[in-house]
Enzyme design. Structure first.
Site, PDB file in Angstrom:
ATOM      1  N   TYR A  33       0.737  -1.180  -0.123  1.00 33.73           N
ATOM      2  CA  TYR A  33      -0.075   0.131  -0.046  1.00 33.73           C
ATOM      3  C   TYR A  33       0.821   1.325   0.107  1.00 33.73           C
ATOM      4  O   TYR A  33       1.980   1.157   0.151  1.00 33.73           O
ATOM      5  CB  TYR A  33      -0.965  -0.134   1.171  1.00 33.73           C
ATOM      6  CG  TYR A  33      -0.463   0.259   2.433  1.00 33.73           C
ATOM      7  CD1 TYR A  33       0.447  -0.534   3.142  1.00 33.73           C
ATOM      8  CD2 TYR A  33      -0.549   1.460   3.223  1.00 33.73           C
ATOM      9  CE1 TYR A  33       0.943  -0.081   4.488  1.00 33.73           C
ATOM     10  CE2 TYR A  33      -0.224   1.758   4.311  1.00 33.73           C
ATOM     11  CZ  TYR A  33       0.784   0.849   5.073  1.00 33.73           C
ATOM     12  OH  TYR A  33       1.385   1.058   6.329  1.00 33.73           O
ATOM     13  N   ARG A  52       8.110   4.445  -4.469  1.00 38.52           N
ATOM     14  CA  ARG A  52       8.202   3.506  -3.620  1.00 38.52           C
ATOM     15  C   ARG A  52       7.213   2.392  -3.575  1.00 38.52           C
ATOM     16  O   ARG A  52       7.562   1.175  -3.532  1.00 38.52           O
ATOM     17  CB  ARG A  52       8.098   4.042  -2.007  1.00 38.52           C
ATOM     18  CG  ARG A  52       8.263   2.968  -0.767  1.00 38.52           C
ATOM     19  CD  ARG A  52       8.229   3.709   0.449  1.00 38.52           C
ATOM     20  NE  ARG A  52       6.844   4.202   0.781  1.00 38.52           N
ATOM     21  CZ  ARG A  52       6.611   4.930   1.887  1.00 38.52           C
ATOM     22  NH1 ARG A  52       7.565   5.181   2.731  1.00 38.52           N
ATOM     23  NH2 ARG A  52       5.468   5.351   1.798  1.00 38.52           N
ATOM     24  N   ARG A 100      -6.276 -21.176  -2.427  1.00 43.94           N
ATOM     25  CA  ARG A 100      -5.213 -20.572  -1.280  1.00 43.94           C
ATOM     26  C   ARG A 100      -4.128 -21.724  -1.426  1.00 43.94           C
ATOM     27  O   ARG A 100      -4.239 -22.835  -1.745  1.00 43.94           O
ATOM     28  CB  ARG A 100      -5.864 -20.972  -0.009  1.00 43.94           C
ATOM     29  CG  ARG A 100      -5.095 -20.594   1.037  1.00 43.94           C
ATOM     30  CD  ARG A 100      -5.844 -20.746   2.360  1.00 43.94           C
ATOM     31  NE  ARG A 100      -4.755 -20.191   3.513  1.00 43.94           N
ATOM     32  CZ  ARG A 100      -3.965 -21.130   4.086  1.00 43.94           C
ATOM     33  NH1 ARG A 100      -3.998 -22.371   3.725  1.00 43.94           N
ATOM     34  NH2 ARG A 100      -3.017 -20.634   5.050  1.00 43.94           N
ATOM     35  N   LYS A 147       6.356  -1.969   1.869  1.00 39.14           N
ATOM     36  CA  LYS A 147       5.154  -1.466   2.505  1.00 39.14           C
ATOM     37  C   LYS A 147       4.120  -2.345   2.495  1.00 39.14           C
ATOM     38  O   LYS A 147       2.985  -2.034   1.713  1.00 39.14           O
ATOM     39  CB  LYS A 147       4.933  -0.035   2.045  1.00 39.14           C
ATOM     40  CG  LYS A 147       4.068   0.679   2.891  1.00 39.14           C
ATOM     41  CD  LYS A 147       4.083   2.344   2.528  1.00 39.14           C
ATOM     42  CE  LYS A 147       3.000   3.068   3.402  1.00 39.14           C
ATOM     43  NZ  LYS A 147       3.178   3.002   4.681  1.00 39.14           N
ATOM     44  N   GLU A 179      11.648   2.317  14.759  1.00 33.68           N
ATOM     45  CA  GLU A 179      10.731   3.473  13.871  1.00 33.68           C
ATOM     46  C   GLU A 179       9.356   3.340  14.833  1.00 33.68           C
ATOM     47  O   GLU A 179       9.137   2.688  15.802  1.00 33.68           O
ATOM     48  CB  GLU A 179      10.380   3.294  12.484  1.00 33.68           C
ATOM     49  CG  GLU A 179       9.856   1.838  12.281  1.00 33.68           C
ATOM     50  CD  GLU A 179       9.817   1.635  10.653  1.00 33.68           C
ATOM     51  OE1 GLU A 179       9.492   2.513   9.961  1.00 33.68           O
ATOM     52  OE2 GLU A 179       9.557   0.339  10.336  1.00 33.68           O
ATOM     53  N   LEU A 204      10.514   1.043   7.257  1.00 33.22           N
ATOM     54  CA  LEU A 204      10.251   1.404   6.090  1.00 33.22           C
ATOM     55  C   LEU A 204      11.279   2.566   5.652  1.00 33.22           C
ATOM     56  O   LEU A 204      11.344   3.435   6.332  1.00 33.22           O
ATOM     57  CB  LEU A 204       8.628   1.942   6.140  1.00 33.22           C
ATOM     58  CG  LEU A 204       8.103   2.263   4.805  1.00 33.22           C
ATOM     59  CD1 LEU A 204       7.790   1.230   4.102  1.00 33.22           C
ATOM     60  CD2 LEU A 204       6.957   3.130   5.196  1.00 33.22           C
TER      61      LEU A 204
HETATM   62  N1  PDD Z   1       2.730   4.942   7.457  1.00 33.64           N
HETATM   63  N2  PDD Z   1       7.498   3.730   8.947  1.00 33.64           N
HETATM   64  C1  PDD Z   1       6.450   3.041   9.124  1.00 33.64           C
HETATM   65  C2  PDD Z   1       6.153   1.588   9.739  1.00 33.64           C
HETATM   66  C3  PDD Z   1       5.225   3.369   8.489  1.00 33.64           C
HETATM   67  O1  PDD Z   1       3.892   2.863   8.533  1.00 33.64           O
HETATM   68  C4  PDD Z   1       5.112   4.802   7.846  1.00 33.64           C
HETATM   69  C5  PDD Z   1       4.170   5.368   7.013  1.00 33.64           C
HETATM   70  C6  PDD Z   1       6.574   5.595   7.878  1.00 33.64           C
HETATM   71  C7  PDD Z   1       6.537   6.959   7.533  1.00 33.64           C
HETATM   72  O2  PDD Z   1       6.756   6.677   5.877  1.00 33.64           O
HETATM   73  P1  PDD Z   1       6.177   7.916   5.020  1.00 33.64           P
HETATM   74  O3  PDD Z   1       6.920   8.958   5.383  1.00 33.64           O
HETATM   75  O4  PDD Z   1       6.533   7.346   3.575  1.00 33.64           O
HETATM   76  O5  PDD Z   1       4.591   8.129   4.963  1.00 33.64           O
HETATM   77  C8  PDD Z   1       7.461   4.901   8.387  1.00 33.64           C
HETATM   78  C9  PDD Z   1       1.512   5.362   6.565  1.00 33.64           C
HETATM   79  C10 PDD Z   1       1.381   6.842   6.882  1.00 33.64           C
HETATM   80  C11 PDD Z   1       0.428   4.484   7.254  1.00 33.64           C
HETATM   81  O6  PDD Z   1       0.777   3.350   7.397  1.00 33.64           O
HETATM   82  O7  PDD Z   1      -0.788   5.052   7.501  1.00 33.64           O
END
Ligand code: PDD
Length: 284
Positions: A33, A52, A100, A147, A179, A204
């Site tokens: 996503y 990405r 599956r 992601k 993170e 990420l």
């Molecule tokens: N999440 N690390 C993780 C685990 C994340 O899920 C996200 C973003 C980030 C920040 O990445 P970026 O700056 O590219 O948004 C770091 C999104 C916002 C979400 O899951 O809703």
């Protein structure tokens, strides 16, 4: 809510958008996503999110159902159809439906979904007060650079942080912060150095992180890309998170202990302002 959503080439009322129970996104979390912020009806940091997305798809050998140009058109059209001025676009691509089986199917048609959410990303009141975080052991899988929609552990960690009275979690592995549950973690040392973990499979590769590093360096703020410990964060002058939906969000307490003066620090504020100014000017 009566949003119009995008599903595999069709524009549908949200209640009519249905996917198969055999979709591998549902059965295996075999899906990736992206979340892109919308401000003033425009896409923030879109090029980074689009790049990405392609990287995540490549890592999982999923074929992107649309060309880059068509994908941008769909982003623009969903904003227009839902009259979103401020909020976000959520995009998900799964490998598609198949019987599956742990092995990837030879011929599945990817499922592409986009939906919008209206949200105050710019005038978020928390940016003025900051948030609190609790440190939680990082028990996620080892490919956090992709992601994927496997978000159950981040969800559990956030619930545990909230149970402890914090707003969110900072995840810890081998003694270092990886993170946040859904954001990149950063600190500013007492010497004014921005410290953020280097890129690897452990985190990420945040699009907002990349922008903030560029912005900080251009503003003369030294940046060190290295891991830091919870103790180093507690001793820092400032802490903050970055993500597509929070931009730069100050962190003022970690595990109930105050960071710096307990209010958003000057560098966090400056970086938020510079991010908003530069990225809104460049929004498409
Ligand atoms: N999440 N690390 C993780 C685990 C994340 O899920 C996200 C973003 C980030 C920040 O990445 P970026 O700056 O590219 O948004 C770091 C999104 C916002 C979400 O899951 O809703």
């Amino acid at each position: 809510m009566n949003r119009t959503v995008y599903l595999n080439g069709s524009w549908l009322p949200e209640a009519d958008a249905k996917i198969s129970i055999f979709d591998r996104g549902f059965l295996f979390a075999d899906a990736i996503y992206e979340v892109t912020a919308v401000v003033g009806g425009k896409l923030v940091d879109y090029a980074g999110h689009a790049a990405r997305l392609q990287r995540s798809l490549k890592e999982l050998a999923i074929t992107c159902p649309l060309s880059p140009e068509a994908l941008l058109d769909v982003h623009r059209e969903i904003v227009a159809r839902n009259e979103v001025t401020e909020g976000l676009i959520y995009l998900q691509v799964s490998r598609g439906a198949a019987d599956r089986d742990f092995a990837y199917p030879a011929h599945a048609t990817p499922t592409l979904v986009l939906l919008t959410q209206t949200k105050a990303v710019l005038d978020n009141p928390r940016a003025k007060t900051g948030i609190s975080v609790a440190t939680i052991p990082d028990l996620r899988w080892g490919r956090r650079d992709i992601k994927t929609v496997q978000l159950l552990f981040p969800s559990m960690a956030k619930m545990e942080a909230m149970r402890q009275g914090a707003d969110d979690a900072w995840l810890v592995e081998d003694g270092f912060i990886t993170e946040g549950s859904s954001a990149t973690a950063h600190i500013v040392t007492k010497d004014g150095v921005l410290v953020t973990r280097g890129l690897s499979n452990a985190i990420l590769h945040g699009i907002t992180r990349a922008s903030i590093i560029d912005i900080a360096r251009s503003a003369g703020i030294a940046v060190e890309e290295r891991a830091f410990t919870p103790d180093e964060a507690l001793a820092a002058a400032e802490a903050f998170i970055t993500s597509a939906t929070s931009f730069v969000m100050p962190v003022v307490r970690i595990d109930g202990k105050t960071i710096g003066t307990g209010v958003p620090g000057p560098i966090s504020k400056q970086l938020r302002e510079l991010y908003v100014e530069s990225r809104l000017a460049a929004a498409i």
